[in-house]
Design a protein around this motif. Sequence first.
Motif, mmCIF file in Angstrom:
data_model
loop_
_atom_site.group_PDB
_atom_site.id
_atom_site.type_symbol
_atom_site.label_atom_id
_atom_site.label_comp_id
_atom_site.label_asym_id
_atom_site.label_seq_id
_atom_site.Cartn_x
_atom_site.Cartn_y
_atom_site.Cartn_z
ATOM 1 N N GLU A 1 0.827 -1.195 0.000
ATOM 2 C CA GLU A 1 0.000 0.000 0.000
ATOM 3 C C GLU A 1 0.870 1.257 0.000
ATOM 4 O O GLU A 1 1.987 1.250 0.502
ATOM 5 C CB GLU A 1 -0.920 0.015 1.229
ATOM 6 C CG GLU A 1 -1.926 -1.118 1.254
ATOM 7 C CD GLU A 1 -2.846 -1.004 2.450
ATOM 8 O OE1 GLU A 1 -2.680 -0.042 3.231
ATOM 9 O OE2 GLU A 1 -3.712 -1.881 2.608
ATOM 10 N N ILE A 2 0.314 2.296 -0.580
ATOM 11 C CA ILE A 2 0.985 3.596 -0.593
ATOM 12 C C ILE A 2 0.450 4.429 0.551
ATOM 13 O O ILE A 2 -0.747 4.427 0.830
ATOM 14 C CB ILE A 2 0.753 4.312 -1.946
ATOM 15 C CG1 ILE A 2 1.347 3.487 -3.082
ATOM 16 C CG2 ILE A 2 1.356 5.709 -1.941
ATOM 17 C CD1 ILE A 2 1.110 4.080 -4.460
ATOM 18 N N TYR A 3 1.350 5.137 1.191
ATOM 19 C CA TYR A 3 0.943 5.962 2.331
ATOM 20 C C TYR A 3 -0.113 6.976 1.883
ATOM 21 O O TYR A 3 -0.004 7.586 0.820
ATOM 22 C CB TYR A 3 2.159 6.690 2.903
ATOM 23 C CG TYR A 3 1.887 7.375 4.222
ATOM 24 C CD1 TYR A 3 1.866 6.646 5.409
ATOM 25 C CD2 TYR A 3 1.640 8.742 4.278
ATOM 26 C CE1 TYR A 3 1.614 7.259 6.617
ATOM 27 C CE2 TYR A 3 1.392 9.366 5.482
ATOM 28 C CZ TYR A 3 1.377 8.625 6.650
ATOM 29 O OH TYR A 3 1.115 9.241 7.836
ATOM 30 N N SER A 4 -1.108 7.174 2.696
ATOM 31 C CA SER A 4 -2.247 8.017 2.344
ATOM 32 C C SER A 4 -1.815 9.430 1.956
ATOM 33 O O SER A 4 -1.071 10.086 2.687
ATOM 34 C CB SER A 4 -3.217 8.081 3.525
ATOM 35 O OG SER A 4 -4.222 9.051 3.296
ATOM 36 N N TYR A 5 -2.286 9.905 0.796
ATOM 37 C CA TYR A 5 -1.987 11.263 0.344
ATOM 38 C C TYR A 5 -2.568 12.280 1.315
ATOM 39 O O TYR A 5 -1.955 13.322 1.588
ATOM 40 C CB TYR A 5 -2.557 11.490 -1.048
ATOM 41 C CG TYR A 5 -1.714 10.940 -2.172
ATOM 42 C CD1 TYR A 5 -0.710 10.014 -1.926
ATOM 43 C CD2 TYR A 5 -1.914 11.364 -3.480
ATOM 44 C CE1 TYR A 5 0.054 9.505 -2.955
ATOM 45 C CE2 TYR A 5 -1.137 10.861 -4.520
ATOM 46 C CZ TYR A 5 -0.163 9.930 -4.256
ATOM 47 O OH TYR A 5 0.615 9.426 -5.260
ATOM 48 N N ALA A 6 -3.768 12.004 1.832
ATOM 49 C CA ALA A 6 -4.415 12.946 2.744
ATOM 50 C C ALA A 6 -3.629 13.075 4.042
ATOM 51 O O ALA A 6 -3.441 14.195 4.562
ATOM 52 C CB ALA A 6 -5.842 12.490 3.035
#
Length: 756
Positions: free
Chosen positions: A623-628
Motif C-alpha cells: 500500500e501507498i501511504y495516504s496522500y491525505a
Amino acid sequence: MPGTSPFELDLRIHKQPAIGCHIALVMLLSPRQLTSPSTAVWWLYIADINPSKFDNQVEELKMALIKAMQLLATAVFLGWLVIWIMMPTATYTKNWSPKLRAQTNSTYFGRQGTSILIYTFPILFIAVIGCIYLHLVKRIDNCRRSISDTVAWKRPVLVNWPLGIVSGVELTFCLMFLVLLIWFYSKYLTTNFSKLQPSDDREELWKARLDAAAHRLALVGDLCCAFLFFPVTRGSSILLLLGLTSESSIRYHVWLGHITLAVFSTHGVCYVIYWAVTNQMDEMLKWANADVANVAGEIALLAGVIMWATTVPQIRRKIFELFFYTHQLYMVFLFFYLMHVGISHFCFILPGVYLFMVDRYLRFLQSRNRARLVSARLLPSEAIELNFAKSPKLTYEPLSTVFINVPSVSSLQWHPFTVTSSSNLEPERLSVIIKKEGTWTQNLHRTLAKPLVHDCLHVKVEGPYGPLSKNFLRYDSLILVSGGSGITPFVSIIRELVHQRTTLNRPTPVVLLICAFKTSADLTMLDLLLPISGNVSFSRLDLQIEAYVTREISKSPSDDAQNIIRTISFKPLQSDTPLAPLLGPNGWLWLAAIVASSFVAFLLLIAILQRFYIYPIDQNTNEIYSYAAKSSLNLLFMCICIMATASMAVVRNKKGNSKEAKQIQNVDMPTPVISPSSWFYNADRELESLSQESLVKATKVHFGGRPPLKKMLLEYDGSNVGVMTSGPHGMRHEVAAICSSGLADNLHFESISFSW
C-alpha cells in the motif's frame, strides 16, 4: 581586527579589496558596528581620510547591491515563468520533467522535492531578496523617489469599463496573462488530444476528450491560483518590488478570483457530465487513498462558489457582513484543495499561500495588542477622527492604510481606513478619519456620540500598509480632486508637504485641492487638514483649496454651536500600547529571516518525515501511504514552523517596544476648535490660531453647483502636473477620462485605489 593600526588596516584593505567590501556590507546591514570610536577611525582611513568620499562609497555600494538584487529577482522570476509556459509542451513532459525528477527524486523528499525546487523555492527566494532590497532602499532617500519611476503606471486607456480605470501598463499585462491562459490550455489540449487514438466509436472518443478537457481545466485553475494570493498579502515584498501595494492590487485579486472560480466550476461541471454519460456517478463519493480525492474537490469547489456568489458588488457593498464572513471560507477551500490534489501538486500554488500564511500570522500577533487611543474628534458632518499614540520608530508614507477592529462594535470585523497623519510631522500620533456610512461606522459613531464620560475604547489595529515612496514629490504641481469623505487620502499628502516645506525646507509641488461636499456641514472635513496639535502653518506651502457645496445655493446663517468639533479624550490603560513596528525598525530584515528560516525548518521536518516514516511504509508494504495523511502532516509542519519563527521574532522585538512604550507620555488634548463652516459664516470673528488663519486664506467656497472639472483641469498651467482623485465612482471616471483624452499633455493621472 583588534590590535590592528589604522595604517596597517588601510594597507590590508588596499591589497585585498574583498576585505573592504565585506566590512562595508557588515556595516550596511548592522549599523551598530560603528558605535566604537576606533572603528569610526578605521573607516575614515578606509575612505582616505575623507568622510564625504566614505559616504559616497557607501551609497555607491548600496546602489550596486540594489541593482544586483533587481536583476537577480527579475532573472529568477522569468525562469519560474518559463517553467509555467513550457509545462504543457511535449518538450517539458518528455525532456525537462524526466531529467528534473531524476535529479531531485530522493528518499527525503520524493516527487514533492521536484515541485518544491521549480515552483516553490524561486518565489520564496525572490521574497527574501526583496525584503533585503527594501531594507536597503528604505535607507536611501533618492532611491525611494526613483522606484516608482521605474514602474510608473501611465495614463488610463480604459474608463467606464467593467474593469474600471485601467492604465496602458495594466491592460498590457492583463492581455499577456490572458494570452498565457489561452496558450496554456490550448497547448495542453492539442498535446493530449494527439495521444487519443482515433476510433470507430465516436461516442467513446468525445467522452475521452471531455475527460481530458476537464482535467486540463484544473491545471489552468492552478496557474490562476499561483498568482491569486500575492495581491492580498499586505506586507508583501514582492508587491513593493513592482511598485504596488496591497490596496492598489486588490482588484487584481478580484479579477483572478473570478477567473479561478469560473475555471474550477467549469472543471467540476465537466466531470459531473463525464461521470453521468459514462455511468460513473459513484465517483462523486470516492476519496482515493493514493490519488485525487473527488469528495475533497467537491467540498473545496462548494466553498469557493459560496465565496464567489457573495462578491457581487450589490452584496459586498450593501451587506458587507455577509461578504466578510463567507470570505473566511478561503481556509476551507485551501484545505480541501490540498486534500484533493495532494501536497506534491499543491506546491504549484504554495509560494503565494505560504507568504500569505506568514503575513496572516504576523497580523494575528499584531492584533492581540490593544492600541492606545488618545482622542477622537466628532465632526458635524458625522465624520470621526481617531488619534492613536505611536512610537516614533513607526514610519509610513502618505496614502498608507490601517485595519481597525472595535470589539464593542463587532468582534470579528476589520475595516481599512486611510491614515491621515504624517509620520514625519507627527512622530507620536497616527490618525484616521471614519465617515459615518455603513452599519459598522454608524454603530461606532453612535457609541462615541453618547453623552457619557468616555474612559476608554478598546481598539485593535493592523498595519500601517502603504507605498514605499512619495510619488507625488516628482511633480511640479498637484491637482487633488475629492468628493465627500474622499478627501481623507489627501490629508496625509498635504501634511507631508507641510513637513517637507517647513521642517526640511525642501521645494514642494504647487497644490490645488478641489473638493465637493453635499452640505456646508461637510466643510468641517477641511478642518482635519490641521493636526490635532494645531501647530501647523500652510503659509509657506503654495496651497489653494476650491470647495464646492452642491446642495446649498447660498450660505445662510448657522448656529455656531452646531459647528463645534467635539473632542473626546480617553483615559490610558496599562494594557494599552502605542502603535509600534511589529518587527522593529529593521522589519524587512526580520521578515526575510522569518520566511527563510521557517521554510528551511519546514524542509527539514518533511525530509525527516519522508525518510524515516513514509518511505519505509511505501517500500515495505503493498500500500501507498495516504496522500491525505501526508498532506495534513505537511500542513501541520508548515504552520508550526511559521508560528515558531514569527513568534520568536515578534517576542524579540517586543522587548524594545515595551521599553519605548513606558517612555511615551500622555499629552493633553487641545480644546475643541471652531469648524471651517463657521469661519466662512463669521469672517469678522477673531481666528483662534495662525494655523486656522493660513487655512482660511487658502480656501474659497462655492455654493450651488459641482466643480467644473474639465475646465479647471484643462486650463491649469504647469508642465508637469500630477492629478489624483478620490471619491465617488462617477467623479473618478470623469477625471480619468479628462486626463486620458489627450487634450492636455501636461496632466499625469495617478491612480488611487481603495476598492474594498
